[in-house]
Design an enzyme around this catalytic site. Structure first.
Site, PDB file in Angstrom:
ATOM      1  N   LYS A  14       7.385 -30.641  19.854  1.00 14.10           N
ATOM      2  CA  LYS A  14       6.481 -29.603  19.344  1.00 14.10           C
ATOM      3  C   LYS A  14       7.267 -28.427  18.753  1.00 14.10           C
ATOM      4  O   LYS A  14       6.979 -27.985  17.647  1.00 14.10           O
ATOM      5  CB  LYS A  14       5.564 -29.085  20.473  1.00 14.10           C
ATOM      6  CG  LYS A  14       4.669 -30.148  21.084  1.00 14.10           C
ATOM      7  CD  LYS A  14       3.702 -29.556  22.107  1.00 14.10           C
ATOM      8  CE  LYS A  14       4.349 -28.954  23.334  1.00 14.10           C
ATOM      9  NZ  LYS A  14       5.038 -29.922  24.200  1.00 14.10           N
ATOM     10  N   ARG A  88      -2.924 -25.705  27.375  1.00 18.91           N
ATOM     11  CA  ARG A  88      -2.416 -26.826  28.166  1.00 18.91           C
ATOM     12  C   ARG A  88      -3.412 -27.265  29.235  1.00 18.91           C
ATOM     13  O   ARG A  88      -3.125 -28.212  29.968  1.00 18.91           O
ATOM     14  CB  ARG A  88      -1.135 -26.400  28.864  1.00 18.91           C
ATOM     15  CG  ARG A  88       0.167 -26.877  28.199  1.00 18.91           C
ATOM     16  CD  ARG A  88       1.266 -26.267  29.011  1.00 18.91           C
ATOM     17  NE  ARG A  88       2.548 -26.862  28.965  1.00 18.91           N
ATOM     18  CZ  ARG A  88       3.548 -26.451  28.189  1.00 18.91           C
ATOM     19  NH1 ARG A  88       3.358 -25.548  27.271  1.00 18.91           N
ATOM     20  NH2 ARG A  88       4.741 -26.978  28.330  1.00 18.91           N
ATOM     21  N   ARG A 160      18.237 -25.678  29.384  1.00 16.96           N
ATOM     22  CA  ARG A 160      17.139 -24.904  29.961  1.00 16.96           C
ATOM     23  C   ARG A 160      17.041 -25.176  31.457  1.00 16.96           C
ATOM     24  O   ARG A 160      17.215 -26.308  31.898  1.00 16.96           O
ATOM     25  CB  ARG A 160      15.824 -25.328  29.297  1.00 16.96           C
ATOM     26  CG  ARG A 160      15.317 -24.312  28.312  1.00 16.96           C
ATOM     27  CD  ARG A 160      14.138 -24.823  27.573  1.00 16.96           C
ATOM     28  NE  ARG A 160      13.008 -25.137  28.431  1.00 16.96           N
ATOM     29  CZ  ARG A 160      11.795 -25.439  27.963  1.00 16.96           C
ATOM     30  NH1 ARG A 160      11.588 -25.466  26.662  1.00 16.96           N
ATOM     31  NH2 ARG A 160      10.813 -25.730  28.786  1.00 16.96           N
ATOM     32  N   ARG A 171       6.938 -31.838  35.213  1.00 16.99           N
ATOM     33  CA  ARG A 171       6.315 -31.381  33.963  1.00 16.99           C
ATOM     34  C   ARG A 171       5.537 -32.521  33.310  1.00 16.99           C
ATOM     35  O   ARG A 171       4.468 -32.312  32.734  1.00 16.99           O
ATOM     36  CB  ARG A 171       7.376 -30.805  33.017  1.00 16.99           C
ATOM     37  CG  ARG A 171       7.901 -29.457  33.524  1.00 16.99           C
ATOM     38  CD  ARG A 171       9.241 -29.097  32.931  1.00 16.99           C
ATOM     39  NE  ARG A 171       9.179 -28.860  31.510  1.00 16.99           N
ATOM     40  CZ  ARG A 171      10.214 -29.045  30.688  1.00 16.99           C
ATOM     41  NH1 ARG A 171      11.375 -29.479  31.162  1.00 16.99           N
ATOM     42  NH2 ARG A 171      10.093 -28.802  29.415  1.00 16.99           N
TER      43      ARG A 171
HETATM   44  P1  AMP Z   1       7.589 -25.186  27.321  1.00 17.24           P
HETATM   45  O1  AMP Z   1       8.705 -24.393  26.725  1.00 17.24           O
HETATM   46  O2  AMP Z   1       6.397 -25.282  26.424  1.00 17.24           O
HETATM   47  O3  AMP Z   1       8.044 -26.536  27.832  1.00 17.24           O
HETATM   48  O4  AMP Z   1       7.096 -24.369  28.620  1.00 17.24           O
HETATM   49  C1  AMP Z   1       7.972 -24.103  29.691  1.00 17.24           C
HETATM   50  C2  AMP Z   1       7.170 -23.697  30.919  1.00 17.24           C
HETATM   51  O5  AMP Z   1       6.426 -22.498  30.631  1.00 17.24           O
HETATM   52  C3  AMP Z   1       6.144 -24.703  31.391  1.00 17.24           C
HETATM   53  O6  AMP Z   1       6.693 -25.705  32.227  1.00 17.24           O
HETATM   54  C4  AMP Z   1       5.177 -23.792  32.140  1.00 17.24           C
HETATM   55  O7  AMP Z   1       5.715 -23.401  33.397  1.00 17.24           O
HETATM   56  C5  AMP Z   1       5.158 -22.547  31.261  1.00 17.24           C
HETATM   57  N1  AMP Z   1       4.115 -22.640  30.216  1.00 17.24           N
HETATM   58  C6  AMP Z   1       4.298 -22.721  28.869  1.00 17.24           C
HETATM   59  N2  AMP Z   1       3.114 -22.780  28.225  1.00 17.24           N
HETATM   60  C7  AMP Z   1       2.157 -22.740  29.184  1.00 17.24           C
HETATM   61  C8  AMP Z   1       0.741 -22.764  29.186  1.00 17.24           C
HETATM   62  N3  AMP Z   1       0.028 -22.889  28.042  1.00 17.24           N
HETATM   63  N4  AMP Z   1       0.095 -22.705  30.370  1.00 17.24           N
HETATM   64  C9  AMP Z   1       0.755 -22.578  31.530  1.00 17.24           C
HETATM   65  N5  AMP Z   1       2.096 -22.572  31.624  1.00 17.24           N
HETATM   66  C10 AMP Z   1       2.802 -22.630  30.457  1.00 17.24           C
END
Ligand code: AMP
Length: 213
Positions: A14, A88, A160, A171
């Site tokens: 994404k 999400r 990360r 996740r």
């Molecule tokens: P990402 O970079 O999109 O993989 O997001 C990293 C982490 O941020 C996720 O594992 C969640 O802990 C948090 N996170 C990101 N977007 C959301 C969302 N829309 N709702 C809840 N938690 C989020």
């Protein structure tokens, strides 16, 4: 403002695709980046979010929905917003509908990046990020010219905190349980565009651009 949602498992690409489509009034808005910024800045929202993020769990719906609403309110010059990582959950999708209605913005498409779990695990475990500019790399699929160093700014590449095997499993489970119900919701509304995201990046970017045009 038009809004396009990028939907897909962690590691489906994404962020990579959204950053390649961005520019000329198209903004890439990553909920994960907004949250990591808040964590780094130690804001009250960031302090609350950190424990959830470290465990690979979702942060509370209202916390992230408010950040997205603030972004929309502050960036009225954006013509198209690519939403990467939000919504999400079904409640977040409802909150987004309310925000868009209140701000006079329209959801025009939902891009679903389809990738099998095994490939997602390979992608996430080899993923590296520039600690300075945030550019993404992969040790096998997209290596930097010099190991550990960003091609763009010379910054140090890091892994990360949540790209470790145990958190990756969490996740993926969270995605399957809480996020996949959104697919049916947006398909019913005629907004869903499926893209095979298993091939090389350039081809996926072209398919993604066509799907949301
Ligand atoms: P990402 O970079 O999109 O993989 O997001 C990293 C982490 O941020 C996720 O594992 C969640 O802990 C948090 N996170 C990101 N977007 C959301 C969302 N829309 N709702 C809840 N938690 C989020």
């Amino acid at each position: 403002m038009n809004v396009v949602i990028l939907l897909g498992a962690p590691g489906s690409g994404k962020g990579t695709i959204a950053s390649r489509l961005a520019g000329n009034g198209i903004a890439h808005v990553s909920s994960g980046d907004l949250l990591r910024g808040a964590v780094a800045a130690k804001t009250p929202a960031g302090i609350e979010a950190k424990t959830f993020m470290d465990a690979g769990q979702l942060v509370p719906d209202t916390l992230i929905a408010r950040m997205i609403d603030d972004y929309i309110a502050a960036n009225t010059d954006v013509t198209t917003m690519l939403l990467d990582g939000f919504p999400r959950t079904l409640p977040q999708a409802d909150m987004l509908d309310a925000t868009l209605a209140a701000r006079g913005a329209a959801l025009t498409a939902v891009l679903l990046l389809e990738v099998p779990d095994a490939l997602v695990i390979q992608r996430l475990s080899g993923r590296r990020l520039c600690s300075k500019c945030g550019e993404g790399y992969h040790i096998q699929n997209l290596p930097p010219k010099q190991e550990g160093i960003c091609d763009k700014c010379g910054g140090t590449l890091i892994t990360r905190a949540d790209d470790n095997p145990a958190t990756i499993q969490n996740r993926l489970a969270v995605y399957a349980q809480q996020t996949t119900p959104l697919i049916a919701r947006y398909a019913e509304r005629g907004l869903l565009r499926r893209v095979d995201a298993t091939g090389e990046i350039d081809g996926i970017v072209v398919a993604a651009a066509q799907a949301i045009a």
